[in-house]
Scaffold this motif. Structure first.
Motif, PDB file in Angstrom:
ATOM      1  N   GLU A 185     -10.469   4.664   0.715  1.00  0.00           N
ATOM      2  CA  GLU A 185      -8.995   4.591   0.792  1.00  0.00           C
ATOM      3  C   GLU A 185      -8.480   4.869   2.196  1.00  0.00           C
ATOM      4  O   GLU A 185      -7.302   4.704   2.473  1.00  0.00           O
ATOM      5  N   THR A 202       9.779   6.402  -7.784  1.00  0.00           N
ATOM      6  CA  THR A 202       9.019   5.683  -8.807  1.00  0.00           C
ATOM      7  C   THR A 202       9.948   5.252  -9.948  1.00  0.00           C
ATOM      8  O   THR A 202       9.905   4.101 -10.406  1.00  0.00           O
ATOM      9  N   TYR A 259       4.093  -1.059   3.602  1.00  0.00           N
ATOM     10  CA  TYR A 259       3.233   0.123   3.706  1.00  0.00           C
ATOM     11  C   TYR A 259       4.110   1.355   3.570  1.00  0.00           C
ATOM     12  O   TYR A 259       5.055   1.544   4.339  1.00  0.00           O
ATOM     13  N   GLU A 311      -0.213   7.690  -6.969  1.00  0.00           N
ATOM     14  CA  GLU A 311      -0.699   6.658  -7.888  1.00  0.00           C
ATOM     15  C   GLU A 311       0.418   6.078  -8.745  1.00  0.00           C
ATOM     16  O   GLU A 311       0.457   4.876  -9.000  1.00  0.00           O
ATOM     17  N   ILE A 359       0.849  -1.196   0.000  1.00  0.00           N
ATOM     18  CA  ILE A 359       0.000   0.000   0.000  1.00  0.00           C
ATOM     19  C   ILE A 359       0.885   1.246   0.000  1.00  0.00           C
ATOM     20  O   ILE A 359       1.860   1.322   0.751  1.00  0.00           O
ATOM     21  N   VAL A 360       0.556   2.190  -0.869  1.00  0.00           N
ATOM     22  CA  VAL A 360       1.208   3.500  -0.844  1.00  0.00           C
ATOM     23  C   VAL A 360       0.143   4.511  -0.427  1.00  0.00           C
ATOM     24  O   VAL A 360      -0.880   4.647  -1.103  1.00  0.00           O
ATOM     25  N   SER A 361       0.364   5.185   0.707  1.00  0.00           N
ATOM     26  CA  SER A 361      -0.635   6.119   1.219  1.00  0.00           C
ATOM     27  C   SER A 361      -0.118   7.544   1.198  1.00  0.00           C
ATOM     28  O   SER A 361       1.065   7.784   1.438  1.00  0.00           O
ATOM     29  N   ALA A 376       0.814  -1.702  -6.201  1.00  0.00           N
ATOM     30  CA  ALA A 376       0.228  -1.481  -4.872  1.00  0.00           C
ATOM     31  C   ALA A 376      -1.142  -0.834  -4.972  1.00  0.00           C
ATOM     32  O   ALA A 376      -1.512  -0.276  -5.999  1.00  0.00           O
ATOM     33  N   THR A 388      -3.642   2.252  -3.414  1.00  0.00           N
ATOM     34  CA  THR A 388      -3.420   3.573  -2.848  1.00  0.00           C
ATOM     35  C   THR A 388      -4.296   3.766  -1.612  1.00  0.00           C
ATOM     36  O   THR A 388      -5.469   3.407  -1.603  1.00  0.00           O
ATOM     37  N   ALA A 391       2.466   3.787  -6.623  1.00  0.00           N
ATOM     38  CA  ALA A 391       1.689   2.570  -6.382  1.00  0.00           C
ATOM     39  C   ALA A 391       1.707   1.682  -7.625  1.00  0.00           C
ATOM     40  O   ALA A 391       1.906   0.465  -7.535  1.00  0.00           O
TER      41      ALA A 391
END
Ligand SMILES: Cc1cc2nc3c(=O)[nH]c(=O)nc-3n(C[C@H](O)[C@H](O)[C@H](O)COP(=O)(O)OP(=O)(O)OC[C@H]3O[C@@H](n4cnc5c(N)ncnc54)[C@H](O)[C@@H]3O)c2cc1C
Ligand SMILES: Nc1ncnc2c1ncn2[C@@H]1O[C@H](COP(=O)(O)O)[C@@H](O)[C@H]1O
Lengths: 249, 338
Positions: B263, B329, B277, B237, B220-222, B245, B247, B240
């Motif tokens: 989310e 990224t 995470y 995004e 998960i990328v938050s 992953a 979001t 992710a």
């Protein structure tokens, strides 16, 4: 409409958890208690149902004297009557709470019984559906939208990656999730009016837990992390660590 | 006390996925520790039945299959997908008629919904959200987080019957070989299901988006308020996407309307335990930590070196998300393409 809302008093979510000397419970020193946040949604939904359909709203809590605070908050938001089911001590599990709530609810024959989806102390997410099964009633938990039309009930509940649309009928048990409404702030008038409202105390009809806490403990402390302070220049080092050391990418 | 274990497993889009493998693997492990056997129960259509032998890879020898259409026909209605009240009754009745006294199931949305009912029907002890199950002196002890993960309890059980819900993504699926499980159809008439058991039915399931949900994701990328506005969430995004992953978001940005409620991670959002995470521009308020602190590896990116998120992070970079996210990224794309 005869409405019951079940409310629970829980430690404030910012509580620093310390363990009591018995190694089985939360040390209550310095803890401040609040109405379970999810129960605020339940009370609000109950008050709205009453405003729309008329009738009476009773708030019920199972717990020691301090749980009266949860009932008082429900008064401030618009509950008419309050009940405390008061056990002799704090050694009770979800089953005991559910069983006593179910016995009380049965004696009152309500049209709808509202709960929060989950209490933020033990995070059980279990009492609403336990009570429903004990009373052989339909139930929907984690509800973000509720429509009651005559005896017909439509509810939307959150699941992984979406929503379920459910259909059932009164009498029904509903557990509320954030999103269903915006709980009102009690105004001064309702706060004053609620002060004189009595809370009926009754004794539990059932004791006999089905689970025992053998130990309560704090999670193992995390080893201090590797925090890189060189900004964007250290992106490749971070990726290397995630690949070679943590092996997660 | 001797135990006989029943693992109830769900399918998703008519296939068994990791929650089912997690439950079967744990049942297999417990069965060997308790010197007993286990069987699997599932409910679904023919496609599910055809997929069931795969559970043998995780140690199942026998899968008992309940045909969903046959079950639904007991309701006297037709316009619904399934009924959780009927599912609870099927599992409870199957267990009691066949002598199963330890029921394991996933703590998925469905599992959390039916397990309390099953426990009442079986007069059983119930532990939701277990993260570990141990045998001590022949007794089952199950560990679960409380106070939003700030502490945990070990529970023992007083009843002869026990129901345990497993927190998703915590128990590892363990392949024990390439065996195919025997699939046996359960005679629906043996289960005593009647129309009254369908008091609550699902009319329709609305999938919120095609996107991977945080509750199911392994990575998960938050993003939080540090992203400054909804227009910058493409940075989240993109990262992710490079990791495969889902979001996620903090409540601050959900309340601001930057991201959808689905989310939100945390106390009033979802509880997640992914293997990775990544928290970007999130301060790490206790209510946020409540939802993600059991993640296996936590990475924090925040310009404030004193942000609380760094106290629970395994790895992190102190710096600006607007510089770090694009670089990260690119770096991940690069290593993944090698
Ligand atoms: C009853 C209750 C329930 C709650 N439930 C939840 C919940 O479920 N989930 C949840 O998340 N919160 C919840 N909260 C809210 C929680 O207390 C916090 O307010 C919230 O998590 C803060 O979100 P945030 O980290 O995005 O924002 P902030 O706390 O404002 O943090 C932003 C962070 O971004 C960093 N930052 C800023 N700019 C940059 C930059 N350019 N680069 C890098 N970093 C930067 C800052 O240093 C800061 O640490 C709840 C609160 C209450 C009272
Ligand atoms: N002691 C209690 N008294 C009254 N209601 C309770 C009590 N504990 C829990 N509840 C209700 O049950 C819901 C779910 O609780 P739980 O199953 O413990 O997560 C809560 O949101 C409350 O509505």
């Amino acid at each position: 409409m005869n409405i019951i809302v079940c409310v629970s008093l829980v430690p404030d979510s910012t509580t620093k958890v310390k363990i009591s000397a018995d190694n089985k419970s939360l040390d209550p020193n310095g803890v401040s208690y609040i109405l379970n946040p999810y129960d605020e949604f339940a009370v609000e939904e109950a008050v709205q149902l009453k405003e729309k359909n008329g009738g009476e709203l009773t708030a019920v809590s199972f717990g020691l004297d301090k749980s009266k605070e949860a009932v008082k908050k429900a008064f401030q938001m618009g509950a008419d009557k309050g009940v405390l089911i008061k056990p002799d001590n704090e050694n009770y599990d979800s089953y005991t709470v559910a069983k006593n709530l179910a016995e009380y609810i049965k004696s009152k024959n309500p049209d709808i019984i509202l709960f929060g989806k989950q209490s933020i102390d033990f995070d059980g997410l279990s009492i609403p559906n336990m009570v429903a099964e004990m009373l052989k009633l339909p139930s929907v938990n984690v509800v973000v939208k509720l429509t009651v039309d005559g005896t017909k009930v439509t509810a939307e509940r959150e699941i992984e990656g979406g929503l379920e649309i459910l259909e059932t009928s009164l009498p029904v048990v509903i557990g509320t999730q954030k999103g269903i409404n915006n709980p009102r702030y009690p105004n001064l008038k309702s706060i004053m009016a609620s002060k004189s409202k009595p809370i009926e105390e009754i004794k539990p009809t059932y004791t006999g837990n089905k689970t025992e806490i053998v130990e309560m403990a704090l999670p193992a402390a995390k080893g201090s992390g590797k925090i890189l302070t060189g900004g964007a220049d250290q992106v490749s080092e971070l990726v290397r660590l995630l690949r070679e050391e943590a092996k997660v990418i | 006390m001797s135990y006989k274990i029943l693992a109830f497993v769900e399918s998703k889009e008519n296939k068994f996925k990791s929650p089912a493998f997690e439950v079967v693997s744990e049942a297999n492990k417990l069965a060997s520790e308790l010197n007993t056997t286990f069987e699997v129960l599932t409910i679904g259509n023919d496609e599910v039945k055809n997929d069931a032998p795969i559970l043998g890879n995780y140690g199942a020898t026998k899968v008992n299959f309940v045909n969903l259409n046959e079950l639904n026909s007991k309701s006297g209605k037709s316009d619904f997908v399934y009924s959780q009240t009927a599912f609870a009754k099927v599992i409870a009745n199957y267990a009691s008629k066949n002598g199963f006294n330890l029921i394991l199931l996933s703590g998925s949305a469905l599992g959390k919904d039916i397990a309390p009912r099953i426990s009442v029907l079986l007069d059983a002890s119930y532990c939701p959200d277990a993260v570990d199950i141990k045998i001590q002196d022949g007794k089952i002890i199950s560990k679960r987080p409380v106070y939003a993960g700030k502490s945990y309890i070990n529970l023992s059980f007083n009843s002869e019957n026990i129901v345990i819900g497993l927190r998703p993504n915590v128990f590892k699926p363990v392949k024990s070989g390439n065996n195919s499980a025997e699939v046996s159809s359960v005679d629906i008439n043996s289960l005593d299901i009647f129309d009254v058991d369908f008091s609550t039915v699902v009319k329709e399931i609305k999938v919120s988006s095609e996107k991977l949900d945080v509750a199911e994701a392994d990575i998960i990328v938050s993003g939080g308020r540090g992203l400054r506005g909804p227009e910058n969430f493409n940075l989240i995004e993109n990262l992710a996407a490079s990791l495969g992953a889902a979001t996620g978001a903090s409540r601050a940005v959900v309340d601001a309307g930057w991201r959808p409620h689905g989310e939100q991670v945390g106390q009033t959002g979802k509880t997640v335990s992914p293997s990775l995470y990544v928290a970007c521009g999130i301060s790490g308020a206790i209510q946020h930590l409540a939802g993600m602190s059991s993640s296996k590896v936590i990475v924090a990116i925040n310009k404030d070196k004193d942000a609380p998120i760094f106290q629970i992070a395994d790895y992190g970079i102190v710096g600006d998300v607007f510089e770090i996210l694009p670089a990260l990224t690119e770096e991940i794309k690069k290593v993944k393409s090698n």
